[in-house]
Design an enzyme around this catalytic site. Structure first.
Site, PDB file in Angstrom:
ATOM      1  N   LEU A 132     109.534  85.589  25.797  1.00  0.00           N
ATOM      2  CA  LEU A 132     108.761  86.206  26.873  1.00  0.00           C
ATOM      3  C   LEU A 132     108.216  85.071  27.719  1.00  0.00           C
ATOM      4  CD1 LEU A 132     106.686  88.938  24.970  1.00  0.00           C
ATOM      5  CD2 LEU A 132     108.479  89.367  26.649  1.00  0.00           C
ATOM      6  N   ASP A 133     108.185  85.253  29.045  1.00  0.00           N
ATOM      7  CA  ASP A 133     107.641  84.183  29.871  1.00  0.00           C
ATOM      8  C   ASP A 133     106.144  84.038  29.622  1.00  0.00           C
ATOM      9  OD1 ASP A 133     106.092  85.784  31.841  1.00  0.00           O
ATOM     10  OD2 ASP A 133     108.056  86.519  32.459  1.00  0.00           O
ATOM     11  N   ALA A 134     105.587  82.933  30.084  1.00  0.00           N
ATOM     12  CA  ALA A 134     104.202  82.599  29.766  1.00  0.00           C
ATOM     13  C   ALA A 134     103.224  83.683  30.198  1.00  0.00           C
ATOM     14  CB  ALA A 134     103.829  81.266  30.408  1.00  0.00           C
ATOM     15  N   ASP A 135     103.476  84.339  31.329  1.00  0.00           N
ATOM     16  CA  ASP A 135     102.536  85.339  31.844  1.00  0.00           C
ATOM     17  C   ASP A 135     102.676  86.695  31.166  1.00  0.00           C
ATOM     18  OD1 ASP A 135     101.382  83.592  33.677  1.00  0.00           O
ATOM     19  OD2 ASP A 135     102.966  83.961  35.148  1.00  0.00           O
ATOM     20  N   SER A 136     103.772  86.896  30.439  1.00  0.00           N
ATOM     21  CA  SER A 136     103.998  88.179  29.768  1.00  0.00           C
ATOM     22  C   SER A 136     103.413  88.155  28.364  1.00  0.00           C
ATOM     23  CB  SER A 136     105.494  88.499  29.721  1.00  0.00           C
ATOM     24  OG  SER A 136     106.032  88.571  31.032  1.00  0.00           O
TER      25      SER A 136
END
Length: 254
Positions: free
Chosen positions: A110-114
């Site tokens: 998952l990307d950092a913001d997710s």
């Protein structure tokens, strides 16, 4: 509790990886440098297979012990990254796990913001089966958006759209709640292309406020608190493997 040893032969670099000695790539370097021996004999040939239940594998003369298979679900908070180490010294998902579980690796990212559900394991076969796009393991997400979403937009998501030369498409898109300033949507994807959900909504001029993965196949995030982990049940593991087995058989027939 004694770790269960593999009953069949495995590639030497895979065994080293799952034992927590090194990544597969670094394991290959150890083999080529002559630091790995099997039953007292130095092995330098990549692709060599070994049965660790029968023969002792050593690194610089020290026995390498097989580790128990682990299958873990983690609720990743925002701003936590999924890589093992970060050059910018940011917190990673491994900071949330026991210190001796550094040999695990994430199944997808998952990307950092997710945020939300991340699966981790040290079982290479399980990881490959669940992560492979060909098996189409469904992943469910809850997405919060900055304004009301029109039904036509949801239909566009399931019909598919092209972004930066890549085809993006959701398996399903369902509106959970909406008012003039916010919408909640549940999306199901069969693949997991880089930042796919954010790209789809950006193409439709929607701003994502929150993106949370709530399920990977039969494994649900449920009430798992943010930043906490749990061990997968045998039923969850078996269900994932059954799904992948059916997908693989279907792919062979087609």
């Amino acid at each position: 509790h004694r770790p269960s040893l593999p009953a069949v032969t495995v590639r030497l670099q895979k065994f080293l990886s799952e034992a927590g000695v090194a990544s597969r790539r670094d394991g290959e370097k150890l083999i080529l440098s002559g630091k790995i021996a099997v039953a007292g004999q130095v092995v330098r040939l990549l692709g060599t297979k070994v049965n660790p239940a029968k023969y002792v594998v050593t690194l610089n003369g020290n026995p390498v012990q097989a580790k128990a298979k682990r299958f873990v679900a983690l609720n990743k908070p925002p701003k936590i990254i999924c890589t093992r180490r970060d050059t910018h010294d940011r917190a990673t998902v491994f900071d949330l796990l026991p210190s001796d579980w550094g040999h695990l690796y994430t199944i997808g990212r998952l990307d950092a913001d997710s945020e939300g559900l991340i699966l981790l394991t040290n079982d290479g076969d399980f990881c490959q089966k669940v992560a492979h796009p060909r098996h189409g393991m469904l992943k469910s997400y809850r997405v919060s958006l900055a304004r009301r979403v029109a039904p036509e937009s949801l239909k566009t998501l399931t019909n598919g759209l092209r972004d930066d030369g890549e085809w993006l498409q959701a398996k399903s898109a369902k509106l959970l709640a909406a008012n003039n300033t916010r919408s909640e949507v549940e999306l199901v994807l069969a693949e997991g292309k880089n930042r796919e959900i954010r790209r789809m909504f950006k193409a439709l001029c929607h701003r994502v406020l929150r993106l949370q993965r709530i399920a990977v196949g039969p494994v649900k995030l449920g009430e798992l608190p943010r930043g906490k982990w749990r061990v997968l049940s045998q039923a969850e593991i078996a269900s994932c493997l059954r799904f992948c087995g059916k997908a693989q058989e279907s792919h062979r027939r087609n």
